[in-house]
Scaffold this motif. Structure first.
Motif, PDB file in Angstrom:
ATOM      1  N   ARG A   1       0.888  -1.146   0.009  1.00 47.51           N
ATOM      2  CA  ARG A   1       0.157   0.011  -0.044  1.00 47.51           C
ATOM      3  C   ARG A   1       1.051   1.055  -0.010  1.00 47.51           C
ATOM      4  NH1 ARG A   1      -3.012   0.033   5.701  1.00 47.51           N
ATOM      5  NH2 ARG A   1      -3.604  -2.039   5.192  1.00 47.51           N
ATOM      6  N   ASP A   2       1.511   1.350  -1.077  1.00 51.91           N
ATOM      7  CA  ASP A   2       2.395   2.552  -1.018  1.00 51.91           C
ATOM      8  C   ASP A   2       2.493   2.873  -2.660  1.00 51.91           C
ATOM      9  OD1 ASP A   2       4.829   4.109  -1.422  1.00 51.91           O
ATOM     10  OD2 ASP A   2       5.161   3.942   0.840  1.00 51.91           O
ATOM     11  N   TYR A   3       2.687   4.129  -3.119  1.00 54.39           N
ATOM     12  CA  TYR A   3       2.957   4.661  -4.695  1.00 54.39           C
ATOM     13  C   TYR A   3       4.171   4.082  -5.192  1.00 54.39           C
ATOM     14  CZ  TYR A   3      -1.525   6.750  -5.218  1.00 54.39           C
ATOM     15  OH  TYR A   3      -2.861   6.978  -5.412  1.00 54.39           O
ATOM     16  N   ARG A   4       5.057   3.844  -4.076  1.00 51.77           N
ATOM     17  CA  ARG A   4       6.536   3.392  -4.700  1.00 51.77           C
ATOM     18  C   ARG A   4       6.351   2.044  -5.445  1.00 51.77           C
ATOM     19  NH1 ARG A   4       9.536   0.273  -0.357  1.00 51.77           N
ATOM     20  NH2 ARG A   4       7.962   0.163   1.273  1.00 51.77           N
ATOM     21  N   PHE A   5       5.001   1.419  -5.238  1.00 53.35           N
ATOM     22  CA  PHE A   5       5.302  -0.059  -5.943  1.00 53.35           C
ATOM     23  C   PHE A   5       4.404   0.230  -7.248  1.00 53.35           C
ATOM     24  CE2 PHE A   5       5.753  -1.092  -1.289  1.00 53.35           C
ATOM     25  CZ  PHE A   5       6.832  -1.915  -1.494  1.00 53.35           C
ATOM     26  N   TYR A   6       3.861   1.362  -7.722  1.00 52.08           N
ATOM     27  CA  TYR A   6       3.304   1.555  -9.084  1.00 52.08           C
ATOM     28  C   TYR A   6       4.216   2.171 -10.009  1.00 52.08           C
ATOM     29  CZ  TYR A   6      -1.265   0.928  -6.592  1.00 52.08           C
ATOM     30  OH  TYR A   6      -2.516   0.243  -5.946  1.00 52.08           O
ATOM     31  N   GLY A   7       3.808   2.120 -11.311  1.00 52.60           N
ATOM     32  CA  GLY A   7       4.534   2.721 -12.436  1.00 52.60           C
ATOM     33  C   GLY A   7       4.196   4.113 -12.448  1.00 52.60           C
ATOM     34  N   GLU A   8       4.750   4.663 -13.533  1.00 49.26           N
ATOM     35  CA  GLU A   8       5.098   6.198 -13.711  1.00 49.26           C
ATOM     36  C   GLU A   8       3.379   6.709 -13.799  1.00 49.26           C
ATOM     37  OE1 GLU A   8       7.374   7.350 -16.976  1.00 49.26           O
ATOM     38  OE2 GLU A   8       8.883   6.593 -15.754  1.00 49.26           O
ATOM     39  N   ASP A   9       2.642   5.746 -14.315  1.00 52.60           N
ATOM     40  CA  ASP A   9       1.069   6.268 -14.357  1.00 52.60           C
ATOM     41  C   ASP A   9       0.328   6.188 -13.069  1.00 52.60           C
ATOM     42  OD1 ASP A   9       0.696   3.438 -13.925  1.00 52.60           O
ATOM     43  OD2 ASP A   9      -0.292   3.162 -15.753  1.00 52.60           O
ATOM     44  N   MET A  10       1.049   5.706 -12.090  1.00 55.24           N
ATOM     45  CA  MET A  10       0.005   5.363 -10.487  1.00 55.24           C
ATOM     46  C   MET A  10      -0.971   4.635 -10.637  1.00 55.24           C
ATOM     47  SD  MET A  10       2.264   6.853  -8.401  1.00 55.24           S
ATOM     48  CE  MET A  10       3.878   7.913  -8.924  1.00 55.24           C
ATOM     49  N   LEU A  11      -0.921   3.848 -11.702  1.00 55.38           N
ATOM     50  CA  LEU A  11      -2.073   2.892 -12.008  1.00 55.38           C
ATOM     51  C   LEU A  11      -1.879   1.373 -12.021  1.00 55.38           C
ATOM     52  CD1 LEU A  11      -4.231   4.900 -14.593  1.00 55.38           C
ATOM     53  CD2 LEU A  11      -4.371   4.809 -12.094  1.00 55.38           C
ATOM     54  N   HIS A  12      -0.581   1.086 -12.704  1.00 49.33           N
ATOM     55  CA  HIS A  12      -0.248  -0.253 -12.887  1.00 49.33           C
ATOM     56  C   HIS A  12       0.869  -0.514 -11.902  1.00 49.33           C
ATOM     57  CE1 HIS A  12      -2.110   0.378 -16.821  1.00 49.33           C
ATOM     58  NE2 HIS A  12      -2.137  -0.681 -16.939  1.00 49.33           N
TER      59      HIS A  12
END
Length: 318
Positions: free
Chosen positions: A236-247
């Motif tokens: 549960r952290d945005y560092r685990f998402y790609g640049e689009d913040m979705l994938h």
């Protein structure tokens, strides 16, 4: 101190090993997992009809496959200089009508055989939101960038998804009663539908899948793997998402695969996974001096490793 909340996942009753034959179907996240199977040289087929997000469209394409319902000229249309089919992904679209129909028929035939032989089918649902073609009144798998005014957007209810999921299980088991079907919900966020709408969509899918899998007559050969829940709760952290913040990014994909491997891949296969990974890393190695004696010895040992594995598993090709 514990800084995350690991999700307890039960060990699979029908684990995957190197004798397994896997068919992966569904959203783009199933391709992330399918690429892992490919990298580690499992016998795996990924989305023969391309990415499909919703339960109704997956059921429809499996129905056509199992019952050998061939595509006809009525199933395809010409738009933007290419022929398309609303039941499959645009990757399969073709500038030639006959070639498209021939390709779809060939895929139907090969996929039926793969489903008949599969030990495991992995199905990942992405969304409950669907588009209904106004002219045909049919839910489509892909709009192929046809103007939106030709479609009506709908949210599949829990009951509609339950019916499709149950039908999908029955169809696969009608030709392969012992096939184990693993369901999962894609962790990819469909924010174009809206933030609240995305959660609503995922909630309907989760409710539908569990409602079906909890029925006694489906329990023997069906399982659920919590991809979505791992992403939402453990990562549960945005560092685990790609640049689009979705994938999910590669770190997240690798972690979800790790949890999958721990719970769904048999212990007997782990040594082979390590051996395959060693070979894959060696193959990507770039030598400073390709003609040196040490590198030639390295290549010879690598060829021996590959030969040994390819003799043991005839389907493996490096």
């Amino acid at each position: 101190m514990q800084f995350r909340t690991p999700i307890p996942i039960s060990q699979s009753s029908h684990s995957i090993d190197y004798n397994s034959k896997i068919v992966s179907l569904g959203s783009c996240f199933v391709e992330n997992m399918g690429e892992k199977f490919n990298y580690f040289k499992f016998e795996n087929i990924i989305n023969p009809f391309g990415i499909i997000f919703n339960p109704v469209s997956i059921e429809k394409i499996i129905y056509k496959t199992i019952n050998a319902v061939l595509f006809t000229e009525e199933d395809i249309f010409f738009y933007n200089e290419r022929w398309h089919c609303f039941d499959v992904h645009s990757d399969l679209s073709n500038s030639n009508k006959e070639d498209l129909l021939a390709s779809l028929s060939a895929i139907l035939e090969s996929t039926k055989q793969q489903l008949q032989e599969a030990s495991h089918v992995i199905i990942t649902y992405g969304t409950s939101w669907v588009y209904r073609n106004i002219e045909s009144d049919a839910i489509v798998a892909n709009c192929h960038k046809v103007p939106q005014k030709q479609f009506k957007k709908e949210l599949l209810s829990v009951d509609e998804s339950k019916e499709s999921i149950a039908n999908t299980i029955k169809l696969i088991h009608s030709v392969n009663p012992s096939c184990n079907i693993i369901f999962t919900i894609s962790p990819i966020r469909h924010i174009k539908d809206g933030f609240v709408e995305n959660q609503w969509s995922k909630a309907n899918l989760i409710s539908a899948v569990h409602s079906v899998l909890n029925k006694e007559h489906y329990k023997l050969h069906t399982e659920y793997f919590p991809s979505y829940e791992i992403m939402i709760d453990e990562l549960r952290d945005y560092r685990f998402y790609g640049e689009d913040m979705l994938h999910p990014n590669q770190v997240a994909i690798d972690y979800i695969w790790k949890r999958f491997k721990e719970t769904t891949i048999s212990e007997a296969a782990l040594a082979t996974i390590d051996e395959v990974e060693s070979i894959q890393k060696s193959l990507s190695h770039k030598p400073f001096n390709p003609n040196s004696e040490s590198h030639l010895k390295f290549e010879s040992k690598l060829r021996d490793k590959i030969t040994k594995l390819e003799k043991q598993y005839s389907f493996m090709k490096f």
